[in-house]
Design an enzyme around this catalytic site. Structure first.
Site, PDB file in Angstrom:
ATOM      1  CG  ASP A 123      -1.741   1.211   1.167  1.00  0.00           C
ATOM      2  OD1 ASP A 123      -1.924   2.130   0.381  1.00  0.00           O
ATOM      3  OD2 ASP A 123      -2.889   1.179   2.036  1.00  0.00           O
ATOM      4  CG  HIS A 163      -0.720   5.617   4.581  1.00  0.00           C
ATOM      5  ND1 HIS A 163      -1.616   5.869   5.636  1.00  0.00           N
ATOM      6  CD2 HIS A 163      -1.481   5.003   3.542  1.00  0.00           C
ATOM      7  CE1 HIS A 163      -2.797   5.333   5.281  1.00  0.00           C
ATOM      8  NE2 HIS A 163      -2.633   4.813   4.079  1.00  0.00           N
ATOM      9  N   GLY A 179      -4.808   1.943   7.896  1.00  0.00           N
ATOM     10  CA  GLY A 179      -5.952   1.238   8.759  1.00  0.00           C
ATOM     11  C   GLY A 179      -5.671  -0.128   8.656  1.00  0.00           C
TER      12      GLY A 179
END
Length: 285
Positions: A188, A193, A211
């Site tokens: 990801d 992030h 998450g």
């Protein structure tokens, strides 16, 4: 109109191939905080190829790109920036192998009208490429802000009420400042992030933890604290992403045994904000 529900749910989506080896498992485990007790025999089973075991939440890694591609299905027309990951559920058919080649088949399993927004439910079934046996199924619930009110069904509530008694066990999970930087190497690469500028444009004061990283961290805590580190006892796991976590914070987690489920409560220590709500882990057998 952003949705043609019947067309989207009838869409035939392409299968996606994926493979992993032991190093991919270890990198994922490091990304969800394994290895802090670096000489503990049970902890080494997450980070050392000798006697390596696989956390059930590794199941999210092979299907990450598959679920994202489902948003391109016919009958769905939404803006990517309006989408947040609302809930996630994993169902396992047994322990995840340390190495495998797999095929993931994806379908839109539901589109629900929640008034202020819509929920797109995506089901991804992952099979071993050689035996065709089902290994695990992921169900993603994506919330699309501002796209409700189209007259669809509201869908299931999936509410979990925590017991009004002291928890059976608790755990504290320090989030490393570099936690998101490690976790993103498992697939990801969303820049909010890691990149402060992108995070700011998305409305965050600083880059946030994935998450699914906190999802994995909390699952590991349940396995370690309530199942004596036995990953094979996990049949399923579900939670709702309530509020973001910032790297460097601590997640306080509480566990309650309720029949064949362990109910989970969690919040950041610094801000007292909920992390994973409506959360449970199902025990196999």
């Amino acid at each position: 109109m952003p949705f043609d529900v019947a067309r989207a749910m009838a869409a035939k989506l392409p299968s996606v191939a994926y493979g992993w080896e032991q190093d991919d498992i270890i990198l994922y485990h490091l990304g969800v905080g394994a290895g802090a007790r670096w000489t503990d025999p049970g902890e080494l089973q997450y980070t050392f190829e000798k006697d390596l075991k696989v956390l059930p939440t590794f199941a999210v890694i092979p299907v990450f790109a598959t679920a994202g591609g489902a948003l391109q299905a016919p009958g769905i027309d939404v803006k990517p920036l309006s989408i947040v990951h609302g809930e996630h559920e994993i169902a396992l058919n047994g322990p995840i192998p340390k190495a495998a080649s797999v095929r993931s088949d994806c379908r839109i399993s539901g589109i629900y009208d929640r008034g202020s927004g819509a929920v797109i439910e995506i089901e991804v079934a992952t099979h071993d490429a050689d035996s065709n046996s089902l290994l695990f199924t992921n169900t993603w619930s994506l919330f699309v802000r501002g796209e409700g009110g189209f007259g669809g069904e509201a869908g299931p509530a999936n509410e979990v009420v925590l017991p009004h008694r002291a928890p059976d066990r608790t755990a504290e999970l320090p989030v490393l400042p570099q936690q998101a930087q490690i976790y993103r190497l498992s697939g990801d690469r969303n820049p909010y992030h890691i990149d402060p500028e992108t995070a700011s444009r998305a409305g965050f004061e600083q880059p946030i933890l994935h998450g699914l990283c906190s999802f994995g961290m909390i699952c590991k805590a349940v396995v370690d604290e309530m199942l004596e580190g036995d990953v094979t006892r996990v049949a399923g796991y579900r939670g709702r992403f309530a509020k973001p976590v910032f790297p460097g914070e601590t997640i306080d987690v509480s566990f309650w045994r309720d029949g064949n489920r362990i109910l989970i409560g969690s919040a950041t220590r610094e801000r007292s904000t909920p992390v994973l709500t409506n959360a449970w882990l199902e025990i196999a057998g």
